[in-house]
Design an enzyme around this catalytic site. Structure first.
Site, mmCIF file in Angstrom:
data_model
loop_
_atom_site.group_PDB
_atom_site.id
_atom_site.type_symbol
_atom_site.label_atom_id
_atom_site.label_comp_id
_atom_site.label_asym_id
_atom_site.label_seq_id
_atom_site.Cartn_x
_atom_site.Cartn_y
_atom_site.Cartn_z
ATOM 1 N N SER A 42 35.152 32.701 41.868
ATOM 2 C CA SER A 42 36.162 33.052 40.868
ATOM 3 C C SER A 42 37.421 32.201 40.975
ATOM 4 O O SER A 42 38.009 32.078 42.058
ATOM 5 C CB SER A 42 36.524 34.534 41.085
ATOM 6 N N GLY A 43 37.842 31.673 39.849
ATOM 7 C CA GLY A 43 39.099 30.928 39.823
ATOM 8 C C GLY A 43 40.291 31.839 40.041
ATOM 9 O O GLY A 43 41.257 31.472 40.718
ATOM 10 N N PHE A 44 40.217 33.029 39.480
ATOM 11 C CA PHE A 44 41.304 33.998 39.663
ATOM 12 C C PHE A 44 41.446 34.363 41.141
ATOM 13 O O PHE A 44 42.555 34.389 41.689
ATOM 14 C CB PHE A 44 41.037 35.243 38.815
ATOM 15 N N ASP A 54 46.508 32.013 38.133
ATOM 16 C CA ASP A 54 45.220 31.452 37.700
ATOM 17 C C ASP A 54 45.469 30.690 36.404
ATOM 18 O O ASP A 54 45.174 31.177 35.311
ATOM 19 C CB ASP A 54 44.233 32.614 37.512
ATOM 20 N N HIS A 186 33.885 37.537 26.911
ATOM 21 C CA HIS A 186 34.901 38.229 27.707
ATOM 22 C C HIS A 186 35.801 39.061 26.793
ATOM 23 O O HIS A 186 36.012 38.705 25.620
ATOM 24 C CB HIS A 186 35.731 37.197 28.473
HETATM 25 C C1 SPV Z 1 37.779 34.870 37.273
HETATM 26 O O1 SPV Z 1 37.430 35.742 38.079
HETATM 27 O O2 SPV Z 1 38.394 33.853 37.605
HETATM 28 C C2 SPV Z 1 37.436 35.017 35.852
HETATM 29 C C3 SPV Z 1 37.251 36.354 35.309
HETATM 30 O O3 SPV Z 1 37.373 34.011 35.164
HETATM 31 S S1 SPV Z 1 38.751 36.856 34.642
HETATM 32 O O4 SPV Z 1 39.790 36.762 35.648
HETATM 33 O O5 SPV Z 1 38.562 38.217 34.165
HETATM 34 O O6 SPV Z 1 39.054 35.971 33.513
HETATM 35 MG MG MG Z 2 38.282 32.390 36.011
#
Ligand code: SPV
Ligand code: MG
Length: 290
Positions: A42-44, A54, A186
């Site tokens: 996950s980028g976040f 993020d 999403h």
């Molecule tokens: C992440 O976990 O980095 C995602 C999901 O892309 S969200 O944060 O819900 O966009």
């Molecule tokens: Mg992400």
């Protein structure tokens, strides 16, 4: 079978595959131990772990390095969240080569502009690239992969950007035509209504992917009942669990002026040794240290 081939076969055969976000090998191992089918790099999560928003601040190399470490630490596949692909289609080509070499089973590329803003932020800057531009990015990833088992998942943020069902469906159809293996749709609504409406209206042949963070009452049982959805991603529950656990533990130690009060609430050191693979290291020492 490679992790990639296993993952592709799982998506084709299993009613629903479930993966969870991780941002380091410790979390990835705990997810594997808990029985998840794979890891969401996950980028976040990684951004939060690095103490930054993020918002395309963490570089591709930083995310790639952590993704590679996670993949090497576990036997389950990794799905890489490569955001916008870190730029245009040329950047996507570079990223696809790098992430494929890092061993990931799937890439998820989203149709936002670079630099992006995180999806679930109230009032976030949610701008989408032109459909043709994103079709080019998906086609570039598909043409670049060497292993046909590497999944290229197109993520549309049309609902996140408030552009409505028709835009979301139009984009998803276009991305399927461009060669995507699945569509991630999403939503940041608190209820699953708009996601359910999208799934019901989806007339493509490729499966859908959901991230039920904002609408947590969408259980796997309900997702399975919808059909069409083959992958569920629990995006950020690891980093949120850690944030809460560290907040509580650190405050308690400060308040108590000592660590006795938290002893029963945190993992014993031996548990961490086990997740680190200390037992394996000891067996290796026995065998190889001469
Ligand atoms: C992440 O976990 O980095 C995602 C999901 O892309 S969200 O944060 O819900 O966009
Ligand atoms: Mg992400």
């Amino acid at each position: 079978m490679s992790k990639r081939a296993t993952f592709r076969a799982k998506l084709a055969q299993k009613p629903l595959t479930a993966i969870i976000g991780a941002h380091n090998p410790l979390g990835a191992r705990l997810a594997e131990e808990a029985g998840f089918d794979g890891i969401w790099a996950s980028g976040f999560e990684l951004s939060a772990a690095m103490g930054v928003p993020d918002a395309s601040i963490v570089t591709m190399t930083q995310h790639l390095d952590m993704t590679r470490f996670m993949d090497a630490a576990i036997g389950i596949p990794v799905v890489a969240d490569i955001d916008t692909g870190f730029g245009n289609a040329t950047n996507v080509i570079h990223a696809t080569r790098q992430y494929e070499a890092a061993g990931v089973a799937a890439l998820v590329i989203e149709d936002k502009t670079f630099p992006k803003d995180t999806s679930l932020l109230a009032g976030g800057r949610q701008e989408l690239v032109r459909v043709a531009e994103f079709e080019g990015k998906i086609a570039a990833a598909v043409a670049t992969r060497r292993d046909p088992d590497l999944l290229v998942i197109a993520r549309t943020e049309a609902l996140i950007a408030g552009l409505g069902q028709e835009e979301a469906l139009m984009r998803a159809r276009a991305y399927e035509k461009a060669g995507a293996d699945a569509i991630l749709i999403h939503s940041k609504r608190k209820t699953p209504d708009e996601i359910v409406a999208f799934v019901e209206a989806w007339d493509g042949t490729i499966p859908l992917v959901l991230v039920p963070t904002a609408y947590p009452d969408m259980t796997e049982e309900r997702i399975r009942a919808l059909g069409k959805v083959k992958l569920v991603i629990y995006g950020n529950h690891g980093v949120r669990a850690i944030t809460q656990a560290l907040t509580d533990t650190f405050r308690r130690i400060r308040a108590d002026g000592g660590v006795l009060g938290v002893e029963g609430a945190i993992a014993p050191t031996e548990r961490v040794f086990a997740v680190q693979g200390v037992a394996e290291m000891k067996a290796q020492e026995e065998r190889y240290l001469r």
